[in-house]
Design a protein around this motif. Structure first.
Motif, PDB file in Angstrom:
ATOM      1  N   ILE A 103      14.833  12.223  33.822  1.00  0.00           N
ATOM      2  CA  ILE A 103      15.516  11.312  32.908  1.00  0.00           C
ATOM      3  C   ILE A 103      16.801  11.895  32.350  1.00  0.00           C
ATOM      4  O   ILE A 103      17.651  11.162  31.856  1.00  0.00           O
ATOM      5  N   VAL A 161      17.984   7.241  28.954  1.00  0.00           N
ATOM      6  CA  VAL A 161      17.637   6.085  29.816  1.00  0.00           C
ATOM      7  C   VAL A 161      16.680   5.130  29.106  1.00  0.00           C
ATOM      8  O   VAL A 161      15.713   4.649  29.699  1.00  0.00           O
ATOM      9  N   ASN A 166      22.357  11.618  33.444  1.00  0.00           N
ATOM     10  CA  ASN A 166      22.348  10.584  32.412  1.00  0.00           C
ATOM     11  C   ASN A 166      22.861  11.089  31.075  1.00  0.00           C
ATOM     12  O   ASN A 166      22.671  12.254  30.745  1.00  0.00           O
TER      13      ASN A 166
END
Length: 111
Positions: free
Chosen positions: A28, A98, A32
């Protein structure tokens, strides 16, 4: 489902410093952006700081010049260095990536 995990909160005197950490699996964090939000009792949740994977940052107006967000992509960890803490900084601080929120870590500032 993988979630960020915050740590480093606690009790600090006004004017003091704390460093929060947020760790998560690479699935994750990798590529990101990651953000820190906070929410104090009776107040709306607010964005504290934001960092892209490449390290570009943005800050809420109330913390500019006092807080610094950084990340160590090799460790899948994001940090929030908080200096010159004020009573109004007291809140639960959340790490978000996210769309997934951590459980939060409490920051208490004594005057």
């Amino acid at each position: 489902q993988v979630q960020p995990v915050e740590s480093g909160g606690g009790l600090v005197q006004a004017g003091g410093s704390l460093r929060l950490s947020c760790a998560a699996s690479g699935s994750i964090f990798k590529f990101n952006p990651v953000a820190w939000h906070r929410q104090a009792p009776g107040k709306q949740r607010e964005l504290v700081a934001f960092i892209t994977y490449g390290g570009s940052t943005n800050y809420g107006d109330s913390v500019k010049g006092r807080f610094t967000i950084s990340r160590d992509n090799a460790k899948n960890t994001v940090y929030l260095q908080m200096n010159s803490l004020k009573s109004e900084d007291a809140a639960v601080y959340y790490c978000v990536a996210v769309g997934r929120w951590g459980q939060g870590t409490q920051v208490t500032v004594s005057s």
